[in-house]
Design an enzyme around this catalytic site. Sequence first.
Site, PDB file in Angstrom:
ATOM      1  N   GLU A  88      31.425 -29.056  -1.559  1.00  0.00           N
ATOM      2  CA  GLU A  88      30.771 -29.792  -2.657  1.00  0.00           C
ATOM      3  C   GLU A  88      30.470 -28.873  -3.821  1.00  0.00           C
ATOM      4  OE1 GLU A  88      27.075 -31.717  -1.762  1.00  0.00           O
ATOM      5  OE2 GLU A  88      28.062 -33.493  -0.968  1.00  0.00           O
ATOM      6  N   CYS A 137      19.238 -35.388  -4.425  1.00  0.00           N
ATOM      7  CA  CYS A 137      20.535 -35.973  -4.051  1.00  0.00           C
ATOM      8  C   CYS A 137      20.453 -37.471  -3.758  1.00  0.00           C
ATOM      9  CB  CYS A 137      21.117 -35.232  -2.867  1.00  0.00           C
ATOM     10  SG  CYS A 137      21.400 -33.499  -3.272  1.00  0.00           S
ATOM     11  N   HIS A 174      37.379 -39.606  -9.554  1.00  0.00           N
ATOM     12  CA  HIS A 174      36.600 -40.345 -10.552  1.00  0.00           C
ATOM     13  C   HIS A 174      36.129 -41.706 -10.039  1.00  0.00           C
ATOM     14  CE1 HIS A 174      37.986 -37.094 -13.082  1.00  0.00           C
ATOM     15  NE2 HIS A 174      37.087 -37.452 -13.975  1.00  0.00           N
TER      16      HIS A 174
HETATM   17  N1  LIG Z   1      24.275 -30.855   5.189  1.00  0.00           N
HETATM   18  C1  LIG Z   1      24.314 -31.409   3.958  1.00  0.00           C
HETATM   19  N2  LIG Z   1      23.304 -31.235   3.122  1.00  0.00           N
HETATM   20  C2  LIG Z   1      23.359 -31.759   1.888  1.00  0.00           C
HETATM   21  C3  LIG Z   1      24.481 -32.495   1.482  1.00  0.00           C
HETATM   22  C4  LIG Z   1      25.537 -32.685   2.399  1.00  0.00           C
HETATM   23  O1  LIG Z   1      26.545 -33.361   2.114  1.00  0.00           O
HETATM   24  N3  LIG Z   1      25.423 -32.128   3.613  1.00  0.00           N
HETATM   25  N4  LIG Z   1      24.544 -32.963   0.216  1.00  0.00           N
HETATM   26  C5  LIG Z   1      23.587 -32.764  -0.664  1.00  0.00           C
HETATM   27  C6  LIG Z   1      23.779 -33.210  -2.080  1.00  0.00           C
HETATM   28  O2  LIG Z   1      24.995 -33.890  -2.223  1.00  0.00           O
HETATM   29  C7  LIG Z   1      23.676 -32.113  -3.190  1.00  0.00           C
HETATM   30  O3  LIG Z   1      24.431 -32.514  -4.320  1.00  0.00           O
HETATM   31  C8  LIG Z   1      24.152 -30.753  -2.827  1.00  0.00           C
HETATM   32  O4  LIG Z   1      23.041 -30.084  -2.354  1.00  0.00           O
HETATM   33  P1  LIG Z   1      22.574 -28.609  -2.680  1.00  0.00           P
HETATM   34  O5  LIG Z   1      23.571 -27.628  -2.197  1.00  0.00           O
HETATM   35  O6  LIG Z   1      21.198 -28.528  -2.148  1.00  0.00           O
HETATM   36  O7  LIG Z   1      22.518 -28.613  -4.270  1.00  0.00           O
HETATM   37  P2  LIG Z   1      22.795 -27.487  -5.335  1.00  0.00           P
HETATM   38  O8  LIG Z   1      24.256 -27.333  -5.557  1.00  0.00           O
HETATM   39  O9  LIG Z   1      22.024 -27.864  -6.540  1.00  0.00           O
HETATM   40  O10 LIG Z   1      22.298 -26.151  -4.677  1.00  0.00           O
HETATM   41  P3  LIG Z   1      21.069 -25.201  -5.031  1.00  0.00           P
HETATM   42  O11 LIG Z   1      21.129 -24.163  -3.941  1.00  0.00           O
HETATM   43  O12 LIG Z   1      19.832 -26.050  -4.937  1.00  0.00           O
HETATM   44  O13 LIG Z   1      21.322 -24.675  -6.396  1.00  0.00           O
HETATM   45  C9  LIG Z   1      22.322 -32.136  -0.260  1.00  0.00           C
HETATM   46  N5  LIG Z   1      22.325 -31.579   1.035  1.00  0.00           N
HETATM   47 ZN   LIG Z   2      25.808 -34.333  -3.983  1.00  0.00          ZN
END
Ligand SMILES: Nc1nc2c(c(=O)[nH]1)N=C([C@H](O)[C@H](O)COP(=O)(O)OP(=O)(O)OP(=O)(O)O)CN2
Ligand SMILES: [Zn+2]
Length: 136
Positions: A123, A36, A80
Site C-alpha cells: 500500500e 483509514c 482508478h
Molecule cells: N494490517 C493492516 N493495517 C492497516 C491496513 C491494512 O490494509 N492492513 N490499512 C491501513 C490503511 O489503508 C492506511 O492507508 C495505511 O496505513 P498506515 O501505514 O498506518 O498509513 P501511513 O502510510 O500514513 O503510515 P504512517 O506510518 O502513519 O506514516 C491501516 N492499517
Molecule cells: Zn489505505
Amino acid sequence: MDFSSVSLPPGKHTIGKLFDFEAGHRLPSLAPEHKCSRQHGHSYEVEVILTAAALESPGFVTDFGDLAPFRRFLDTELDHHNLHEIMPVEPTSEHLAQFLAGWFIQNVEPGIPGRLVAVQVRETEHSWARFDVEER
Ligand SMILES: Nc1nc2c(c(=O)[nH]1)N=C([C@H](O)[C@H](O)COP(=O)(O)OP(=O)(O)OP(=O)(O)O)CN2
Ligand SMILES: [Zn+2]
C-alpha cells in the site's frame, strides 16, 4: 575459462512479476477517528510469485508475458476504482492479496505452466501484506 563442469544444484525455481495500479478505499469497520476509515487512495504495488515442478522450454517457470491477463484485470477492474465498492470484503491489504490470488488462480493459472505461490500487496513504501496460497 571452461564452465562445462559446473553442476546445477537441485532446488526449486521461483519467479515474480510486479504490477501497479491506483485506487481509492476506506475501511468502514474502523473507528471513525481512525484515518483509514475515511476515503483515501494508494498507489498499490502487487507482486505475483509463481513456481513450477519443472521448467518449460527455454527455461521458464512461466513466460512473464503470459501474465498479461492479470495486468489487464488490474487496469480495467481496479485501476482508478474504489476498492470498497468492488471487493466482497473490506479492502485491507490482506484481503486484497487473497482476493487477487483467487482471481489469478481462476483466470490466469489454467493457461500457464506455473502455479501461484503468493501475492504480495504494497500500500505504501513501508507497509505490505502477503497471502501464501496453500500447497495444492
Ligand atoms: N494490517 C493492516 N493495517 C492497516 C491496513 C491494512 O490494509 N492492513 N490499512 C491501513 C490503511 O489503508 C492506511 O492507508 C495505511 O496505513 P498506515 O501505514 O498506518 O498509513 P501511513 O502510510 O500514513 O503510515 P504512517 O506510518 O502513519 O506514516 C491501516 N492499517
Ligand atoms: Zn489505505
